[in-house]
Enzyme design. Structure first.
Site, short mmCIF file in Angstrom:
data_model
loop_
_atom_site.label_atom_id
_atom_site.label_comp_id
_atom_site.label_asym_id
_atom_site.label_seq_id
_atom_site.Cartn_x
_atom_site.Cartn_y
_atom_site.Cartn_z
N ASP A 142 26.78 -11.40 15.82
CA ASP A 142 26.45 -10.45 14.77
C ASP A 142 25.66 -11.16 13.67
O ASP A 142 24.94 -12.11 13.95
CB ASP A 142 27.73 -9.81 14.20
CG ASP A 142 27.52 -8.37 13.79
OD1 ASP A 142 26.87 -8.15 12.76
OD2 ASP A 142 28.01 -7.46 14.48
N HIS A 217 27.67 -7.09 7.70
CA HIS A 217 27.99 -6.36 8.94
C HIS A 217 28.90 -7.19 9.85
O HIS A 217 29.92 -6.71 10.36
CB HIS A 217 26.69 -5.99 9.66
CG HIS A 217 26.86 -5.09 10.84
ND1 HIS A 217 27.15 -5.58 12.10
CD2 HIS A 217 26.76 -3.75 10.96
CE1 HIS A 217 27.21 -4.56 12.95
NE2 HIS A 217 27.00 -3.44 12.29
N SER A 552 29.26 0.60 15.72
CA SER A 552 29.47 -0.80 15.35
C SER A 552 30.89 -1.04 14.86
O SER A 552 31.42 -2.14 15.00
CB SER A 552 28.49 -1.22 14.24
OG SER A 552 27.22 -1.47 14.74
#
Length: 774
Positions: A142, A217, A552
């Site tokens: 990620d 994220h 996600s």
């Protein structure tokens, strides 16, 4: 006037959360509401609060120690630690409108795991039976990690697993000491990214040349999957509680392969960097790989090196590593699902049983409940406007949100604006709110298709979403009076009934556009407004945490569940773990209600929306039977899908020759049956392995799709110490006389304890060979 102010306070006191430790039994935080400000200078307002509290408590020092918050911008009031008698005494003061004790609500994050049956209260559930995933390593590819987040504290965590071969690579603002017994791996991959971006210079980029996360994220994903326990977390005053990931004692290894570049519109991940990250993860000894990444339609083939995730995950799965991927956010359109390779566990997103109700009160006293995450003080009655041509203007406006930037600024200044949109973009609400705010507006009500997620607007600007029906009600009110007004109250989190679970509008849908016979998605998990750790630079960050929505967020929920199952069944293959999750899933929400799928029109969810259903971790721990597979089965799939020998050999890494005739894709031992072109009849085979009691007998129950006959032989499966695997055949024939869309059913093996359920999807195509025959 005093009655009006008291009603405002009720809402405030229900939602405001103190950031300090819980008060003792003697004192409790009370909110003292004083109504309108008496001074424009915030310092003077706060001084008046301290003076009032000093008079009550007897000294400035006691007042300072008691004060928690001073509300000095939108209204006047304060929160302080008071005894019951002190609260009663100050309520008699003529300046005081009302005094209320503070209230607390359960945090939404812990809601994810309690909702899925993985709360900590039950000492015998999957979470506690596996020591919370201890010794399992979750690899995350990620945007990196913020190592200082409390989600990665290693309090109470044992020694690093002995099978771990990885490590931490230092870099910009990232030291070896940033790793610990929780965050045991941190590597970054940028060569591919730098090669593709001409002239890229880190000195001009806000991202870090290290595993440190700029956008937040990756931190969010990692903490959702395996974050440690954190007590007393609150988010924007909406709720409060203990937060953790799915497997709170699992270890995290971060592989940063995605980079922020504003010129490219956000985050970019190079295929070469992703492949190298997966390659290192395989070497390092991760047990689960979580990738909240994806591509758009049209997809590349599973043997195409441009699909780094399919290629890399094939090798990971061949080494016994379960790869969990997000299904994409291109819903609700059909055939948009991504990460469709049969060796990947592909995840769709659902909502939780939670709503952020936001009362909209019109001047005619009608109350409409919208959806928002608005936590500032109530917005009192304010002029309400709809951007349309009133008949005396040379310009034409139709109330469309996309035209707000053309609407006269003077018409929005000091008002709440109503507009309508058909846009599916997630940024629509925040973008339109920024138009209104720049024009001096005080709030936005946006009418749009039901089911889209909400998020806080910048600076907590009041922006509320309603559906078209409610938006039309507001519009008719505006047109019915010369001076329409509206009041917007703070949002309040409602958890549990009557709020139901839904497949999220944005969640990408099947059928699989590469190979329709491979059902995708595999499973669904909560992915809407998931609260987890993030980086300080992240959007909507509040105290190191943020609520995000997307597949996600759903993928790491499944990664956490897989980590727990891996701890319980360390020798199970990735296919076995997937089978356990798919065949035990809820096809309703946990309360037993029908699980709908949001979109342009709501419908009952089907396998193309949620695969096997909504993950049920407790049931997955003991599935009874599993549909198992290994690398050889995936090679047979590639042969059946029509890939040539050279492309398969390139993927597998060794010379591979497909048999002639080729195997049938329908015979792949998936925990699902999807027949995309049933012309008359077809027979296929499945094999199940008993992982329950040694001496077991299962009987078949068939729920056939509409107009399809399904016959299973044998109808009974008998297992004992010698017979652990049994095959059965499924014969499907259509009664339809015309081409149809897909119809859905299920095939269930039951021993009256376990109900091993797989979805059945069938489409009749009578004219499939019409042009070949003519």
């Amino acid at each position: 006037m005093r009655n009006f102010r008291s009603s405002v306070l009720v809402v405030l006191s229900l939602i405001i959360v103190s950031s300090v430790a819980r008060a003792s039994a003697e004192t409790k935080i009370h909110i003292v509401y004083l109504g309108e400000k008496q001074h424009d200078d915030p310092k003077l307002v706060t001084e008046s609060h301290h003076q009032m509290l000093s008079s009550l408590l007897g000294s400035k020092e006691d007042a300072h120690d008691s004060m928690v918050y001073s509300y000095r911008h939108g209204f006047s009031g304060f929160a302080a630690r008071l005894t019951k008698s002190q609260a009663k005494k100050i309520s008699y003061s003529p300046e005081v409108v009302h005094v209320m004790p503070d209230s607390y609500y359960e945090l939404a994050t812990t809601r994810t795991w309690d909702y899925l049956g993985l709360g900590t209260a039950n000492p015998k559930n999957l979470l506690n039976n596996t020591n919370m995933g201890d010794q399992v390593i979750i690899g995350v590819v990620d945007t990196g990690v913020w190592p200082e987040s409390e989600s990665f504290n290693d309090d109470g965590v044992g020694p690093i697993p002995s099978h771990w071969k990885g490590g931490c690579i230092p870099g910009e603002n990232f030291k070896l000491t940033n790793c610990n017994k929780k965050l045991i791996g941190a590597k970054y991959y940028i060569n591919g990214f730098q090669s593709e971006i001409d002239g890229f210079n880190f000195t001009e980029s806000p991202d870090y040349s290290s595993t440190r996360d700029f956008v937040g994220h990756g931190t969010h994903v990692a903490s959702t999957a395996g974050g440690s326990y954190i007590p007393d977390v609150s988010y924007k005053g909406l709720a409060r509680g203990t937060m953790r990931g799915g497997a709170p004692r699992a270890r995290i290894a971060m592989y940063k392969a995605c980079w922020y570049l504003e010129e490219l519109g956000g985050v970019t991940c190079s295929s070469s960097d992703i492949l190298k990250a997966i390659d290192d993860a395989i070497h390092d000894g991760v047990d689960v790989l979580s990738l909240s990444l994806g591509s758009r339609i049209p997809l590349n083939s599973e043997t195409d090196l441009r699909d780094a995730i399919a290629i890399g995950s094939f090798h990971a799965v061949a080494k016994g590593i379960t790869v969990v991927c997000a299904g994409g956010n291109a819903g609700p359109s059909a055939q948009t699902i991504a990460n469709t390779a049969p060796w990947i566990l592909t995840v769709a997103a659902t909502t939780l049983d939670r709503s952020f109700a936001t009362p909209i009160i019109l001047g005619n006293k009608k109350v409409i409940l919208g959806q928002a995450m608005y936590t500032s003080p109530n917005l009192g009655f304010t002029s309400l406007v709809y951007p349309e041509d009133p008949g005396n203007s040379n310009e034409t406006f139709n109330g469309d949100c996309e035209s707000l930037n053309f609407f006269p600024i003077r018409a929005m200044a000091g008002k709440v604006v109503l507009c309508f949109t058909t846009s599916r973009r997630y940024t629509t609400l925040s973008r339109d709110a920024s138009f209104v705010k720049r024009a001096g507006g005080l709030g936005l009500i946006i009418a749009r298709t039901p089911g889209y997620t909400v998020s806080p607007c910048k600076d907590d600007f009041p922006c509320v979403a309603v559906d078209y029906e409610l938006g039309t009600d507001i519009l008719f009110y505006i047109r019915s009076t010369r001076s329409p007004v509206v009041k917007i109250q703070r949002s309040r989190a409602i958890v549990g009934q009557p709020v139901g679970t839904k497949v999220a509008t944005f969640s990408s849908r099947g059928p699989n556009s590469i190979s329709p016979a491979i059902l995708k998605p595999d499973i669904a998990a909560p992915g809407v407004n998931i609260l987890a750790a993030t980086s300080p630079n992240a959007t909507n960050n509040a105290g190191g945490f943020a609520m995000y929505s997307g597949t996600s967020m759903a993928a790491p929920v499944i990664s956490g569940v897989v980590a727990l199952l891996k701890a319980l069944h360390p020798n199970w293959s990735p296919a076995a773990l997937r089978s356990a999750i798919v065949t035990t899933a809820w096809r309703t929400d946990p309360s037993g209600e029908q699980l709908p799928a949001e979109g342009s029109s709501r419908k009952a969810a089907d396998p193309f929306d949620y695969g096997g259903g909504l993950v049920n971790p407790e049931k997955a721990a003991e599935p009874g039977l599993i549909y198992d597979m290994g690398p050889k089965d995936y090679i047979l799939y590639l042969c059946s899908a029509g890939y040539n020998d050279s492309s398969i050999s390139q993927l597998v890494g060794k010379v591979t020759v497909c048999s002639n005739p080729k195997p049938s894709v329908l015979d792949m031992n998936l925990p699902s049956i999807t027949i995309q072109n049933l012309e008359d009849k077809v027979t296929l085979t499945r094999t199940v392995t008993n992982v329950g009691p040694v001496n077991s007998v299962y009987k078949v129950v068939v729920e056939p799709p509409l107009g399809v006959r399904v016959v299973v032989t044998p109808k009974k499966l008998v297992f004992n110490s010698k017979t652990k695997r049994v095959s059965f055949k499924v014969r499907a024939s259509t009664t339809h006389k015309i081409n149809t869309g897909y119809y859905f059913g299920s095939l269930i093996w039951t021993d009256n304890v376990h109900n091993v359920t797989i979805p059945v999807s069938v489409r009749t195509q009578i004219l499939q060979n019409y042009f070949d025959e003519n």
